[in-house]
Design an enzyme around this catalytic site. Structure first.
Site, PDB file in Angstrom:
ATOM      1  N   ASP A 159       0.518 -17.788  -5.678  1.00  0.00           N
ATOM      2  CA  ASP A 159       1.073 -16.693  -6.479  1.00  0.00           C
ATOM      3  C   ASP A 159      -0.076 -15.959  -7.152  1.00  0.00           C
ATOM      4  O   ASP A 159      -0.390 -16.190  -8.325  1.00  0.00           O
ATOM      5  CB  ASP A 159       2.054 -17.233  -7.514  1.00  0.00           C
ATOM      6  CG  ASP A 159       2.834 -16.117  -8.203  1.00  0.00           C
ATOM      7  OD1 ASP A 159       2.807 -14.977  -7.685  1.00  0.00           O
ATOM      8  OD2 ASP A 159       3.456 -16.380  -9.248  1.00  0.00           O
ATOM      9  N   GLU A 166       2.196 -10.721  -0.291  1.00  0.00           N
ATOM     10  CA  GLU A 166       2.473  -9.295  -0.199  1.00  0.00           C
ATOM     11  C   GLU A 166       3.953  -9.092   0.097  1.00  0.00           C
ATOM     12  O   GLU A 166       4.685 -10.042   0.421  1.00  0.00           O
ATOM     13  CB  GLU A 166       1.616  -8.632   0.885  1.00  0.00           C
ATOM     14  CG  GLU A 166       1.697  -7.100   0.859  1.00  0.00           C
ATOM     15  CD  GLU A 166       0.699  -6.437   1.812  1.00  0.00           C
ATOM     16  OE1 GLU A 166       0.531  -5.210   1.707  1.00  0.00           O
ATOM     17  OE2 GLU A 166       0.110  -7.138   2.641  1.00  0.00           O
ATOM     18  N   ASP A 214       0.834  -1.207   0.000  1.00  0.00           N
ATOM     19  CA  ASP A 214       0.000   0.000   0.000  1.00  0.00           C
ATOM     20  C   ASP A 214       0.866   1.255   0.000  1.00  0.00           C
ATOM     21  O   ASP A 214       2.092   1.180   0.063  1.00  0.00           O
ATOM     22  CB  ASP A 214      -0.921  -0.006   1.223  1.00  0.00           C
ATOM     23  CG  ASP A 214      -0.140  -0.063   2.528  1.00  0.00           C
ATOM     24  OD1 ASP A 214       0.689  -0.982   2.695  1.00  0.00           O
ATOM     25  OD2 ASP A 214      -0.330   0.812   3.392  1.00  0.00           O
ATOM     26  N   HIS A 259       1.237  -9.107  -4.208  1.00  0.00           N
ATOM     27  CA  HIS A 259       0.275  -8.118  -3.713  1.00  0.00           C
ATOM     28  C   HIS A 259       1.053  -6.835  -3.425  1.00  0.00           C
ATOM     29  O   HIS A 259       1.520  -6.597  -2.316  1.00  0.00           O
ATOM     30  CB  HIS A 259      -0.408  -8.644  -2.449  1.00  0.00           C
ATOM     31  CG  HIS A 259      -1.517  -7.760  -1.961  1.00  0.00           C
ATOM     32  ND1 HIS A 259      -2.823  -7.905  -2.364  1.00  0.00           N
ATOM     33  CD2 HIS A 259      -1.511  -6.704  -1.109  1.00  0.00           C
ATOM     34  CE1 HIS A 259      -3.579  -6.991  -1.775  1.00  0.00           C
ATOM     35  NE2 HIS A 259      -2.804  -6.251  -1.014  1.00  0.00           N
TER      36      HIS A 259
END
Length: 658
Positions: free
Chosen positions: A542, A551, A183, A489
């Site tokens: 994956d 992530e 993020d 991710h």
């Protein structure tokens, strides 16, 4: 799927003798996919049909040659709880092998591998450069970022004070820093252990770090590249301190954004919360920074120390003020039930920075191996590695705590299934690859403190496991190895239209919690079930949906950066151990071992053997290869062998020859 894996051109290290496999299928023969440095501990795992009868012989030969370089015996298979007690065998190769291309044969199992000087250097540098790719507030140009160049984003980092900050209105800039994970937010607690790993690496392995170039804009400056990279985050951290000394918990949007590049993310940012854990972590890192940057930037050093003291004072006065997310904020919480470990760590760092023992508690606590919420052991490492700065009793207790944990890990690697440091499911949490990295880091400190080879073997084993010697046959670092994560991710990798993800990022790894598995038919963005019942070591997929296993995060890159770079330094020629380490630490100090067979003496490493009689009559000088019997019949009666090998003290062995 295609059988053709992408190869990182700098990392052609190992080629496994297996066919096409799905993303969760296990190869029969598992090993570090980058190969090994000549002096590292080297282990291979035989699984499934590749297993052989206990006592069968394994052989190593140079590629293109039929002559054995080393031989040994395969031990009994063991069941690993993290694989549902599936059986596997561990093959321990010689600690010392010359650089070259080799073939391992054990029954029908074969493995082609390479031994290279600095075999792990490229992945080590890439893990550190991973922080550059996470930078906020600057353009990443193609000169340094290649295909992953992107526009500047959040340059000023302007953020509004959230009600939880203790302020009712207002805003201020908060530039620089690293985006935390997949993020585009920044968190002080996770920045604490992350930045410490880079700074501690720079301090403990200074000769290596001082000459390291990472391919970032600051290369070649007066400040080593690792310290220059850490400074980008330190500058941001300083903006997170409030006027009263307390430190805001995080700089964040209220909910996670889309998978798009950061310059397209226009959502409002907030200063959220103010906590004792964030303030202690801030104080610890700033105190350490004040020491390491003193000669490079005295003004910054003084400012960092002043900020550390102010944050510590606030945290002590607000010790129980831990953090939980406000109801309108959904981003990473980094909550904690206790700030005791953070306080201990900060006190140790401030004592080192100021010389004031008044900061210290009366005794050390036996802290666990570090994680972002368990940072007490970082203080233990600092006490052990700066023994002249602390009372002898405190140093002795800290060293005992360090070694007690290291002994557990060493026993697992030496005789446990899969030679794996992790043996319990609780040791495969969210971010399990970082747990493994920290176990390896712990082994490095224990080895430096004692010179005991078993502790360094823990670090080497952790590196092997991260780079492919695991049930998934998976390299945990993007861009490296034959089989590696492609659909991470990670919003930058998901939004840049580049097929390959940003390189040099450590993925979270196996975790059976299933937080990201569909729990409602409406949540179509979540993952389909990927876990294998009773086998948590296979709980990985994956897929971009898997924030629980696929992530990336800066703290995971930090622990693996420390581990990989420390091992690269240790295993390179001319390694210089830090001054505090035990006298005579070399790449390997395991005592030479010898056993007699019908065909002669067998040594555990390459060595020169001289034979004498008790009266000093000298026989032949023999150059022995590891695991290969050498006939020694030049002197009959009582026979004395003097054995010399690089990195170990000479040893004598005595036997009677009829």
């Amino acid at each position: 799927m295609s059988c053709l894996f992408r190869f990182h051109r700098a990392c052609l290290g190992i080629f496994l003798a297996v066919g096409c496999a799905s993303s969760v299928a296990r190869a029969d023969v598992l090993a570090n996919q980058l190969g090994w440095p000549p002096t590292s501990h080297k282990t291979v795992v035989l699984t499934g049909a590749s297993q052989v009868s206990p006592g069968a012989t394994w052989t190593i030969s140079k590629v293109g040659s039929t002559s054995a370089v080393a031989t040994g015996v395969v031990g009994a298979a063991q069941g690993w709880p993290l694989m549902g007690n599936d059986q596997a065998q561990v093959v321990v190769l010689p600690d010392s092998l010359d650089a070259g291309s080799y073939k391992l044969s054990a029954g029908s199992a074969q493995l082609d591998f390479q031994v290279r000087d600095q075999a792990w250097l490229e992945v080590s540098k890439a893990l550190l450069k991973g922080f550059y790719f996470q930078r906020a507030g600057m353009e990443l140009t193609s000169q340094y970022a290649g295909s992953w160049a992107r526009p500047a984003a959040h340059v000023e980092g302007m953020a509004t004070y959230h009600a939880s900050s203790g302020k009712s209105s207002g805003s201020k800039p908060s530039p620089k820093g690293w985006y935390d994970a997949g993020d585009y937010n920044k968190y002080i607690v996770n920045s604490g252990i992350t930045t410490w790993c880079l700074l501690a690496l720079a301090e403990q392995f200074k000769p290596y770090v001082d000459t390291l170039k990472l391919g970032i804009p600051e290369d070649g400056g007066v400040v080593p590249s690792v310290l220059a990279e850490a400074r980008w985050n330190l500058d941001w951290m300083l903006t997170m301190q409030d006027d009263d000394g307390g430190v805001f918990h995080k700089w964040t949007q209220k909910a996670f954004g889309d998978f798009a590049l950061p310059h397209l993310d226009k959502s409002e940012r907030f200063f959220v919360g103010k906590s004792s854990t964030a303030s202690y972590d801030f104080a610890a890192v700033m105190a350490l920074a004040s020491r390491l940057y003193a000669s490079h930037d005295p003004a910054f050093s003084a400012a960092a120390l002043a900020a550390a003291k102010k944050a510590y004072t606030w945290a002590v006065a607000n010790h129980t003020k831990v953090f939980s997310n406000p109801s309108d904020v959904q981003t990473g919480e980094y909550g904690d039930k206790s700030a005791d470990d953070e306080k201990f760590w900060a006190a140790v760092e401030l004592s080192l920075a100021t010389g004031e023992l008044a900061y210290l508690p009366a005794s050390a606590t036996a802290w666990p191996v570090p994680a972002w919420a368990e940072v007490g052991m970082l203080g233990t490492y600092q006490i052990v590695s700066h023994p002249e700065s602390f009372p002898a009793a405190l140093v002795a207790k800290a060293k005992k705590d360090l070694l007690d944990q290291a002994d557990i890990l060493a026993a697992r690697v030496k005789s446990g299934p899969w030679a794996a440091p992790q043996q319990q499911e609780k040791e495969l949490p969210w971010g399990s690859n970082s747990v493994l990295s920290h176990m390896g880091l712990h082994g490095v400190y224990a080895w430096l403190a004692t010179g005991k080879q078993d502790y360094l073997d823990v670090a080497d084993a952790a590196m092997d496991h991260l780079m492919g010697r695991n049930p998934l046959g998976l390299s945990g670092v993007t861009g490296f190895g034959q089989k590696k994560a492609m659909k991470v991710h990670h919003r930058i990798s998901g939004g840049d239209n580049v097929v390959d993800p940003v390189p040099g990022l450590l993925i979270g790894g196996p975790y059976a919690g299933g937080d990201d598995v569909i729990n409602d038919p409406k949540n179509t963005w979540m993952c389909k079930e990927y876990r294998v019942s009773g086998k948590p070591a296979l709980a990985w997929i994956d897929d971009q949906c898997s924030y629980a296993t696929n992530e990336i995060a800066i703290n995971w890159n930090a622990s693996s950066s420390y581990l990989a770079n420390a091992l690269t330094a240790i295993h390179q020629r001319g390694f210089k151990a830090p001054a505090w380490s035990v006298t005579g630490v070399h790449r390997t100090v395991r005592p030479l071992e010898a056993r007699w067979t019908e065909n002669g003496v067998v040594l555990d490493r390459a060595a020169t053997v001289e034979v004498f009689s008790p009266r000093g009559v000298r026989g032949a000088v023999v150059h022995a290869r590891p695991g290969v019997p050498v006939a020694l019949e030049h002197v009959r009666g009582v026979q004395i062998l003097l054995v010399r090998s690089e990195g170990a003290e000479p040893r004598t062995f005595t036997r009677i020859v009829p």
